[in-house]
Scaffold this active site. Sequence first.
Site, short mmCIF file in Angstrom:
data_model
loop_
_atom_site.label_atom_id
_atom_site.label_comp_id
_atom_site.label_asym_id
_atom_site.label_seq_id
_atom_site.Cartn_x
_atom_site.Cartn_y
_atom_site.Cartn_z
N PHE A 1 0.89 -1.03 0.04
CA PHE A 1 -0.07 0.14 -0.19
C PHE A 1 0.87 1.24 -0.11
CE2 PHE A 1 -2.57 3.27 2.57
CZ PHE A 1 -3.40 3.61 1.45
N GLU A 2 0.67 2.33 -0.96
CA GLU A 2 1.10 3.52 -1.13
C GLU A 2 0.42 4.35 -1.01
OE1 GLU A 2 2.75 6.31 -0.67
OE2 GLU A 2 4.51 5.06 -1.25
N PRO A 3 0.09 5.43 0.12
CA PRO A 3 -1.33 5.91 0.50
C PRO A 3 -0.90 7.31 -0.36
CG PRO A 3 0.44 6.11 2.41
CD PRO A 3 1.07 4.99 1.39
N ARG A 4 0.20 7.85 -0.97
CA ARG A 4 0.37 8.75 -1.92
C ARG A 4 -0.07 8.46 -3.34
NH1 ARG A 4 6.21 9.95 -1.36
NH2 ARG A 4 6.25 7.83 -1.49
#
Length: 485
Positions: A240-243
């Site tokens: 997961f990459e929140p950006r």
Amino acid sequence: MTKYFLLLLVPFLGLAQKQTFDQRLFDSYENFRETSIDKRRFKHRDIQPLIDSLKSEKGFEINLLGKSIQGRTISMISAGEGETQILLWSQMHGDEPTATAAMFDIINYFKTDKTLLKNVKVHFIPMLNPDGAEIFNRRNAIGIDINRDAQRLQSPESKLLKNARDSLDADFGFNLHDQSKYYNTKQTLKPATISFLAPAFNAEKDINQTRGNAMRVIAKMNSVLQRYARGQIGRYSDEFEPRAFGDNMQKWGTSTILIESGGYYEDPEKQFIRKLNYVSILSAIESISSDSYQSMTLDQYLSIPKNDRKLFDLKIENLAFSYLGMDFKIDIGVNRYEIENKDHSEFYYVGKISDIGDLSSNFGYETVDAEGFTFKVGETYPKILNDFDDFMALDFSTLLSQGYTSVSINNLPEEIKFTSMPMNIIDIKKIKIPKNNSIPSPHLKLGKEATFLLSKNEKVVYAIINGFVYYVSEGKNTVKNGVVK
């Protein structure tokens, strides 16, 4: 008996001749390929006429979404009559253009066949980062990675993409990228030619209906591509990459499919990979239009092997190597890096040694088994040549067999940076050389030039020139370029 067998065979011949939708796409591709784009380093000015030409094309809408930081237009092309909204965006990284070219192929297909568009409306953003594309660079004009700007939305390009998604309330999104050619499908020597991902929308990597639908579409695309690149389809990491836009698109309710175009044998401009994009994306649109993707399972998605990064351009195995009186057996991994010209329109290669040691868990696009061979440093031909014409008149096989891997030239034109011949060039206007012109190639060293010889029984058999192989004993040349130093 023979007559009875033939009667049985006829129905099966009829079935064999009936092509699937993706097979028809694959076989007829040249009818729709956009011929004005045939290399990766195209720019905004190259695609803008294609976009402008659609303004008069029935069934297409062109919307100016806005402009990049440096003022280049960013457009969205739309076609279709259905309620299901599909948004495709490409080249948010300026140096990842494979799917951009495929978009125009798909648009050409829709010019003649709009059958798929009855139940869906498809929206294309071909070049989200035109400033990056201008210099073939990942980031935008102020150095921001647009794909890490989904939360702050500081870049105009990021805001345009978010606004497009929100205004459409897109049901499906295709996030189109290129990945390194050095990815392989895990535990195989095959490159990950296309990698897919249904991005996670949270750190727990939960699967809701939105993400599940993306997984099913990918499973369909994978089943199609296995016909044309079997074993060369991978699954990108779902960390997961929140950006990132893909992760956030999923969270915002758009079923998002990430496509990463990797490497394929003898396809440096990714034109076959472009074709795979064309076939798989159109097949995905068909499956969404017909709702047939629902028949695919999550297990079919999860069965796609993960990406690994174990490939070299060239792997040399089992090489005998001596150093300070000690003998070793080593493998060598060589990669070839693209060096661009000043206007970022063409490139040449510089081959470097990327790894040394036990590389038994790695693979190569090309592999040389050097069992029984020994490493030999190449030398510079003692005669300084007057010009490039003298260089082209040389007998390269003879020079290589004598242990020479480079030639010095006195009057080398500035524009010559490489040669397709199996010999490196030393420009003596740039390099100070000793009187005897004795400049050996660098010894085996990590990160340095990949130029050396492989000999057996004191006879040179293979010449590695700038990371490419020349088969001296056979006169066979696979060298794409020697380099000017």
